[in-house]
Design a protein around this motif. Structure first.
Motif, PDB file in Angstrom:
ATOM      1  N   GLN A  66       0.831  -1.164  -0.066  1.00  0.00           N
ATOM      2  CA  GLN A  66      -0.060  -0.119  -0.061  1.00  0.00           C
ATOM      3  C   GLN A  66       0.678   1.300   0.019  1.00  0.00           C
ATOM      4  O   GLN A  66       0.519   2.244  -0.887  1.00  0.00           O
ATOM      5  N   LEU A  89      -5.309 -10.207   7.278  1.00  0.00           N
ATOM      6  CA  LEU A  89      -6.298  -9.061   6.555  1.00  0.00           C
ATOM      7  C   LEU A  89      -6.689  -8.232   7.835  1.00  0.00           C
ATOM      8  O   LEU A  89      -6.730  -7.262   7.923  1.00  0.00           O
ATOM      9  N   GLU A  90      -7.193  -8.887   8.883  1.00  0.00           N
ATOM     10  CA  GLU A  90      -7.754  -8.364  10.115  1.00  0.00           C
ATOM     11  C   GLU A  90      -6.615  -7.566  10.576  1.00  0.00           C
ATOM     12  O   GLU A  90      -6.727  -6.441  11.014  1.00  0.00           O
ATOM     13  N   LYS A  93      -5.856  -4.632   8.420  1.00  0.00           N
ATOM     14  CA  LYS A  93      -6.785  -3.451   8.374  1.00  0.00           C
ATOM     15  C   LYS A  93      -6.775  -2.724   9.770  1.00  0.00           C
ATOM     16  O   LYS A  93      -7.060  -1.382   9.606  1.00  0.00           O
ATOM     17  N   SER A  94      -6.306  -3.228  10.718  1.00  0.00           N
ATOM     18  CA  SER A  94      -6.383  -2.749  11.996  1.00  0.00           C
ATOM     19  C   SER A  94      -5.102  -1.692  11.917  1.00  0.00           C
ATOM     20  O   SER A  94      -5.118  -0.768  12.911  1.00  0.00           O
ATOM     21  N   LEU A  97      -4.487  -0.619   6.541  1.00  0.00           N
ATOM     22  CA  LEU A  97      -4.809  -1.062   5.358  1.00  0.00           C
ATOM     23  C   LEU A  97      -6.053  -0.429   4.796  1.00  0.00           C
ATOM     24  O   LEU A  97      -7.160  -1.269   5.330  1.00  0.00           O
ATOM     25  N   LYS A  98      -6.043   0.025   3.641  1.00  0.00           N
ATOM     26  CA  LYS A  98      -7.464   0.632   3.110  1.00  0.00           C
ATOM     27  C   LYS A  98      -7.860   0.194   1.738  1.00  0.00           C
ATOM     28  O   LYS A  98      -8.898   0.306   1.090  1.00  0.00           O
ATOM     29  N   ILE A 101      -9.044  -5.436  -1.415  1.00  0.00           N
ATOM     30  CA  ILE A 101      -8.321  -6.809  -1.415  1.00  0.00           C
ATOM     31  C   ILE A 101      -8.958  -7.679  -2.601  1.00  0.00           C
ATOM     32  O   ILE A 101     -10.210  -7.706  -2.473  1.00  0.00           O
ATOM     33  N   LEU A 120     -13.912  -9.052   4.247  1.00  0.00           N
ATOM     34  CA  LEU A 120     -12.702  -8.673   4.312  1.00  0.00           C
ATOM     35  C   LEU A 120     -12.196  -8.577   2.813  1.00  0.00           C
ATOM     36  O   LEU A 120     -11.202  -7.871   2.502  1.00  0.00           O
ATOM     37  N   ASP A 122     -12.770  -7.731  -0.958  1.00  0.00           N
ATOM     38  CA  ASP A 122     -13.539  -6.646  -1.862  1.00  0.00           C
ATOM     39  C   ASP A 122     -13.794  -7.157  -3.096  1.00  0.00           C
ATOM     40  O   ASP A 122     -14.807  -6.696  -4.036  1.00  0.00           O
TER      41      ASP A 122
END
Length: 296
Positions: A66, A89-90, A93-94, A97-98, A101, A120, A122
């Motif tokens: 990213q 991924l969890e 994203k915490s 990460l935006k 996916i 989770l 997209d």
């Protein structure tokens, strides 16, 4: 998790690779054993240049991708590590990460596994390889491919729906000729994908893929689903010298599948130039497996 390569990749469909590349993570191994697999170096246990990453380390790599500006995180052949990837991924994203996916899969996925990624993931980027179970058994070493694949695609569509594109003007980009989208039956421009389902179908010689029946199945879900109909088949791995798979497809074989897609009423179809078979042959002994495509 055994990781074979992590790099920006410019050889995916235009709405996935865009101008800055797709942040691609190639996982070693695969749930299928296709005799013609172009990624056989890493999918069937022949790779030596790999890294072992835990869930936190993989999350860190996603953040790095990213940070260098890739459009998305592209998880290639992820299913055998599904539980660990969901955890990564969890974590990512915490940590901020935006970007979207992408779950880039052969389509031989259990619905119960896919449900782990609801919210989770997209973008789903599955294959639809065969419309006959015997072909799946003979050429990919799997049972009940058609039922599992169809159930998986239905679940993916339930989660993310039709492909959503932003307002980027991708037709003006300098892209490999084999990746230029031919947007049939639509005047819409192709932007960067932000969410949704994009289904790939690789045309195989001698009708082995059963393309018409696969297209009929997809049409029964929605004719607005985006299709990437690929001409890039090149005999690799155990297909070299094979009596049915040992040659590239003909222009006529490929055009027939495009004609079927149009006859069935699909609104969004991407096609490749026939020469793409010579372009998209990766070498996973390199740091950048698709280096020739990345240089364009």
């Amino acid at each position: 998790m055994k990781i074979s390569s992590i790099c920006p990749h410019f050889g995916e469909e235009p709405m996935i690779s865009g101008t800055k590349g797709s942040g691609t993570i190639f996982f070693s191994g695969c749930t299928m054993r296709c005799v013609y697999c172009q990624n056989y170096q890493i999918s069937q246990g022949q790779d030596t240049g790999y890294s072992m990453l835990d869930t936190v380390e993989l999350a860190d790599e996603m953040i790095k991708l990213q940070d260098v500006g890739t459009h998305n995180i592209n998880l290639v052949s992820p299913t055998q590590y599904a539980k660990q990837i969901a955890e990564s991924l969890e974590i990512a994203k915490s940590r901020g990460l935006k970007i979207p996916i992408v779950y880039n899969t052969n389509g031989y996925d259990k619905v119960s596994v896919l449900k782990m990624f609801d919210g989770l993931v997209d973008i789903y980027l599955p294959d639809i390889k065969y419309s006959n179970d015997q072909m799946g058994d003979d050429y990919s070493g799997v049972k009940n491919y058609v039922e599992r694949n169809h159930e998986a695609i239905i679940e993916m569509y339930r989660q993310v729906g039709n492909l959503v594109l932003d307002d980027s003007d991708l037709p003006s980009l300098k892209l490999p000729s084999s990746a230029v989208a031919l947007l049939r039956r639509t005047d819409r421009q192709a932007g960067i994908a932000t969410k949704g389902l994009l289904i790939r179908h690789l045309v195989l010689p001698n009708g082995i893929a059963g393309s018409f029946d696969s297209l009929k199945f997809i049409a029964s879900i929605s004719k607005d689903i985006w299709l990437s109909i690929m001409a890039q088949y090149n005999p690799c791995n155990k297909a070299v010298g094979h009596p049915l798979l040992g040659r590239r497809i003909t222009t006529q074989e490929y055009q027939q599948v495009l004609n079927w897609a149009e006859e069935l009423g699909f609104e969004n179809v991407m096609a490749q130039e026939h020469e793409s078979a010579e372009i998209y042959l990766p070498d996973f002994n390199k740091n950048k497996p698709f280096e020739s495509s990345s240089d364009i």
